[in-house]
Design an enzyme around this catalytic site. Structure first.
Site, PDB file in Angstrom:
ATOM      1  CB  SER A   1      -0.917   0.005   1.223  1.00 34.48           C
ATOM      2  OG  SER A   1      -1.851   1.068   1.106  1.00 34.48           O
ATOM      3  CD  GLU A   2      -1.312   3.660  -3.083  1.00 35.08           C
ATOM      4  OE1 GLU A   2      -1.146   2.418  -2.917  1.00 35.08           O
ATOM      5  OE2 GLU A   2      -2.178   4.130  -3.835  1.00 35.08           O
TER       6      GLU A   2
END
Lengths: 225, 225
Positions: free
Chosen positions: A50-51
């Protein structure tokens, strides 16, 4: 004559899940891609990125067990698998841009014959719009898969010769999974790999603006395994 | 020895002048310096250039400063669907916005922080964000020049600080905070807890004290939605 039935959003996710190799590091985008984690084939382990700085995300947190400091990029509270790690946003995007993610799966508004992607802005939309991580992820992933409906609600093709929507990334898409087809983008153009159950390559082509190359018999997608 | 611990939130932001460029940490509801944002709203600093991933959520986060009309220009990646006060002022032309791809926003800050005067990236090539930027080809790939992004102040949120300003974060609430801490002339952190110098294991410190100038203890605020 009404169309034949198309895949549901869940079935698109199910088919796209079959594209993930065992052990892959994977980023899932908004929309249909976010459903993919529910459909991993048995025996396949992938590590979701997840960024906002998580590697090794598990399922959604159960009601009552949410930790709002452990959210995915859509702000949904998630769980962590053993071996998960946290890092800051800059390292998270070093992973996206630097070619460290094996696969990214994103939604799409349009994909062009050469793999150009549009998915961040609708022409003429109100408000400021927003890019988020889309351009970094599209540009940097080793393999970019787009999951989307094959046509707009009005029936317009989304697999097109040239984009008419604002560009996200140049020649970045490798594979498209839609409710009608699986399409690979090769140096020689788009190749129709699979069709939805009950559909023929000719019927899929009629709903597609880009030219699809057909090599031999095109199998139907296998779902519901 | 110079004291970094401030007695109150208001004291920690008391000198922030009109026209300041300010970074604000946080992503997806986690890691926002909401106490410091409220203190800045009370202080009433105007004509702020704000740098943050998004532009507020309903009544929370940066909405507190849009509501009061304190922000004039915004550099963001994804303003967000519930950035209601920002969108209202954007529509009226009262605030301007520059959208950056999320990872590029991070990297521009890191560039400023590290004495690197810009960098080339394939992210954004051919898109709206490339307009006006120098383009060249490196290793056969089209790339654009992105410039460093610094700020006068960074308002960030961490879990714990020691008296020197060494910081540890909580889970994915880390996000933009460590990068902003490095990219601003003056970094102000709100923490849940201040511990004695020496109490944090040097192996796990995420932000070393050199990047932190003011510390204030406050119980974190999280907005729903």
């Amino acid at each position: 004559m009404p169309d034949k039935p198309r895949l549901s959003r869940e079935q698109i996710a199910e088919r796209a899940a079959q594209e993930l190799p065992d052990g892959a590091y994977v980023n899932l985008g908004w929309g249909i891609p976010n459903l993919i984690a529910n459909y991993l084939p048995q025996g396949i382990t992938v590590y979701f990125h997840s960024e906002n700085g998580i590697l090794g995300m598990g399922a959604r947190a159960k009601p009552g067990e949410e930790d709002y400091d452990v959210v995915d990029a859509m702000k949904v509270p998630v769980t962590l698998l053993p071996g998960a790690s946290f890092f800051h946003q800059s390292d998270a995007h070093l992973m996206t841009r630097g070619g460290h993610l094996d696969v990214a799966v994103m939604g799409g508004l349009q994909v062009a014959e050469n793999g150009d992607l549009a998915n961040w802005k609708v022409p003429g939309q109100k408000g400021s719009g927003g890019i988020g991580g889309a351009m970094d992820i599209a540009t940097g992933a080793r393999k970019l898969i787009i999951c989307m409906e094959h046509n707009t609600k009005e029936g317009a093709p989304k697999v097109v010769k040239k984009l008419t929507y604002p560009l996200t990334g140049l020649a970045c898409v490798k594979t498209i999974v839609t409710d009608l087809a699986v399409i690979d983008i090769t140096p020689g153009g788009m190749v129709l790999r699979e069709v939805a159950p009950g559909w023929t390559p000719e019927e899929v082509q009629r709903h597609t603006e880009a030219r699809l190359t057909v090599r031999g018999r095109v199998p139907e997608m296998r779902l519901g395994a | 020895m110079k004291q970094k611990i401030y007695p109150t939130l208001d004291a920690a932001v008391a000198d922030i002048p009109d026209g300041a460029a300010i970074m604000f940490g946080g992503f997806g509801g986690a890691g926002f310096p909401n106490n410091l944002i409220q203190a800045l709203a009370r202080k009433g600093t105007r004509n702020i250039t704000a740098i943050s991933n998004n532009c507020g959520t309903n009544e929370g986060e940066l909405s507190q400063l849009f509501k009061t009309g304190q922000i004039k220009h915004m550099i963001a990646s994804f303003p967000g669907p519930r950035s209601v006060y920002f969108q209202e002022q954007f529509a009226k032309g009262q605030v301007t916005v520059e959208l950056n791809p999320q990872g590029i926003l991070c990297e521009r800050m890191r560039s400023a922080a590290s004495g690197v005067y810009g960098f080339y990236t394939a992210v954004g090539v051919g898109t709206e964000v490339a307009i006006g930027k120098e383009e060249r080809v490196i290793n056969g790939r089209r790339v654009i020049l992105e410039m460093p992004l610094a700020a006068d102040y960074a308002l960030i949120k961490a879990e714990k600080a020691d008296g020197l300003g060494n910081l540890v974060y909580r889970k994915a609430a880390r996000n933009f905070n460590p990068i902003m801490a490095m990219a601003a002339k003056t970094t102000i952190v709100e923490v849940e807890e201040i511990v004695p110098v020496g109490a944090l294991d040097p192996e796990v410190i995420v932000t070393p004290s050199i990047f932190v100038h003011r510390i204030v203890q406050a119980k974190g605020i999280r907005y729903a939605g």
